[in-house]
Design an enzyme around this catalytic site. Structure first.
Site, mmCIF file in Angstrom:
data_model
loop_
_atom_site.group_PDB
_atom_site.id
_atom_site.type_symbol
_atom_site.label_atom_id
_atom_site.label_comp_id
_atom_site.label_asym_id
_atom_site.label_seq_id
_atom_site.Cartn_x
_atom_site.Cartn_y
_atom_site.Cartn_z
ATOM 1 N N CYS A 132 56.971 -73.396 25.383
ATOM 2 C CA CYS A 132 58.288 -73.478 26.016
ATOM 3 C C CYS A 132 58.137 -74.048 27.426
ATOM 4 O O CYS A 132 57.333 -73.551 28.217
ATOM 5 C CB CYS A 132 58.889 -72.080 26.064
ATOM 6 S SG CYS A 132 60.207 -71.873 27.247
ATOM 7 N N GLU A 133 58.904 -75.083 27.723
ATOM 8 C CA GLU A 133 58.756 -75.724 29.035
ATOM 9 C C GLU A 133 59.322 -74.872 30.175
ATOM 10 O O GLU A 133 59.050 -75.145 31.342
ATOM 11 C CB GLU A 133 59.398 -77.106 29.045
ATOM 12 C CG GLU A 133 60.886 -77.143 28.980
ATOM 13 C CD GLU A 133 61.439 -78.562 29.005
ATOM 14 O OE1 GLU A 133 62.570 -78.702 29.453
ATOM 15 O OE2 GLU A 133 60.748 -79.505 28.577
ATOM 16 N N HIS A 134 60.087 -73.829 29.858
ATOM 17 C CA HIS A 134 60.677 -73.008 30.913
ATOM 18 C C HIS A 134 59.748 -71.891 31.393
ATOM 19 O O HIS A 134 59.803 -71.506 32.561
ATOM 20 C CB HIS A 134 61.997 -72.403 30.430
ATOM 21 C CG HIS A 134 62.992 -73.446 30.038
ATOM 22 N ND1 HIS A 134 63.667 -73.427 28.837
ATOM 23 C CD2 HIS A 134 63.395 -74.567 30.665
ATOM 24 C CE1 HIS A 134 64.460 -74.475 28.757
ATOM 25 N NE2 HIS A 134 64.318 -75.183 29.845
ATOM 26 N N HIS A 135 58.897 -71.358 30.488
ATOM 27 C CA HIS A 135 58.015 -70.253 30.859
ATOM 28 C C HIS A 135 56.547 -70.540 30.549
ATOM 29 O O HIS A 135 55.686 -69.726 30.865
ATOM 30 C CB HIS A 135 58.424 -68.971 30.120
ATOM 31 C CG HIS A 135 59.823 -68.537 30.404
ATOM 32 N ND1 HIS A 135 60.894 -68.911 29.608
ATOM 33 C CD2 HIS A 135 60.330 -67.791 31.410
ATOM 34 C CE1 HIS A 135 62.007 -68.394 30.109
ATOM 35 N NE2 HIS A 135 61.699 -67.716 31.196
ATOM 36 N N GLN B 33 62.879 -76.475 21.703
ATOM 37 C CA GLN B 33 62.928 -76.695 20.255
ATOM 38 C C GLN B 33 63.972 -77.730 19.865
ATOM 39 O O GLN B 33 63.761 -78.530 18.954
ATOM 40 C CB GLN B 33 63.197 -75.369 19.548
ATOM 41 C CG GLN B 33 63.142 -75.473 18.031
ATOM 42 C CD GLN B 33 63.269 -74.124 17.364
ATOM 43 O OE1 GLN B 33 62.811 -73.117 17.896
ATOM 44 N NE2 GLN B 33 63.886 -74.095 16.209
ATOM 45 N N HIS C 206 60.076 -67.666 19.593
ATOM 46 C CA HIS C 206 59.754 -67.997 20.982
ATOM 47 C C HIS C 206 59.287 -66.742 21.705
ATOM 48 O O HIS C 206 60.056 -65.791 21.870
ATOM 49 C CB HIS C 206 60.987 -68.578 21.681
ATOM 50 C CG HIS C 206 61.393 -69.902 21.146
ATOM 51 N ND1 HIS C 206 61.211 -71.075 21.858
ATOM 52 C CD2 HIS C 206 61.946 -70.266 19.957
ATOM 53 C CE1 HIS C 206 61.648 -72.084 21.139
ATOM 54 N NE2 HIS C 206 62.101 -71.633 19.977
ATOM 55 N N CYS D 58 58.785 -66.400 24.748
ATOM 56 C CA CYS D 58 59.524 -66.216 26.003
ATOM 57 C C CYS D 58 60.758 -65.342 25.773
ATOM 58 O O CYS D 58 61.310 -64.778 26.718
ATOM 59 C CB CYS D 58 59.919 -67.557 26.609
ATOM 60 S SG CYS D 58 60.968 -68.568 25.559
#
Length: 197
Positions: free
Chosen positions: A87-90, A128, A156, A158
């Site tokens: 995940c690019e956010h976490h 995703q 996910h 995250c």
């Protein structure tokens, strides 16, 4: 008729500096109050750096296609292709399966390449929704089929291990192009064969 050359697919990874990544991982752990001075944690920053380098480095492959000499015009579907991404956010992993199908045009694809294309786009920080669309769009461009369908179902971490801690939840995304989007019967067939109806 001349041979159709395979397209060599390689993601550039020249920017990987494992030594710098290891130093940064050590500083990251220390900033979180985790000492790497014990025997069991001493090598952790290096292992972290190598693990993320592996996660972000897809294997090169040749996109081999073949003439559709028989005029095959039914759905080709590879189900349950393993997906692993971050995940690019976490920067936490998400894992699941992809179902990728297409209605052939002039050329057919070597079946293992469907899994390779999924891996190629999954080996980077991702969301995703984008991953699903990138796989479909790329196959549409490279193969010029009559239609493409991609469905990804993933868990996910995250979302399951932190924050809301929704253990056991999964996310489903789909992209349908061409006939698989415009024709209700083709769309239903794809979704049924992918096990989604």
């Amino acid at each position: 008729m001349s041979a159709h050359p395979a397209l060599r697919v390689v993601q550039e990874t020249d920017g990987i500096d494992l030594a710098a990544a290891e130093r940064a991982a050590g500083e990251f752990l220390q900033a979180l109050g985790i000492s790497t001075g014990t025997e069991s944690l001493r090598g952790t920053p290096g292992r972290m750096a190598r693990a993320y380098a592996e996660l972000f480095s897809p294997r090169p492959f040749d996109l081999t296609t073949f003439p559709n000499d028989e005029g095959y015009d039914e759905l080709v579907l590879a189900r349950s292709i393993p997906v692993r991404s971050v995940c690019e956010h976490h920067l936490l992993p998400f894992v699941g399966t992809a179902h990728v199908g297409y209605l052939p045009g002039q050329r057919i694809l070597g079946l293992s390449k469907l899994a390779r294309v999924v891996e190629y786009f999954a080996c980077r920080p991702q969301v995703q929704e984008r991953l699903t669309k990138q796989v479909a769009d790329w196959l549409q461009t490279q193969l010029e089929p009559k239609g493409v369908g991609v469905v990804i179902e993933a868990e996910h971490t995250c979302m399951t291990l932190r924050g809301v801690q929704a253990t056991g939840s999964s996310t489903l995304t789909s992209t349908l192009l061409g006939t698989l989007r415009s024709d209700a019967r083709s769309r239903s067939e794809f979704l049924a064969l992918a096990g989604l109806t």
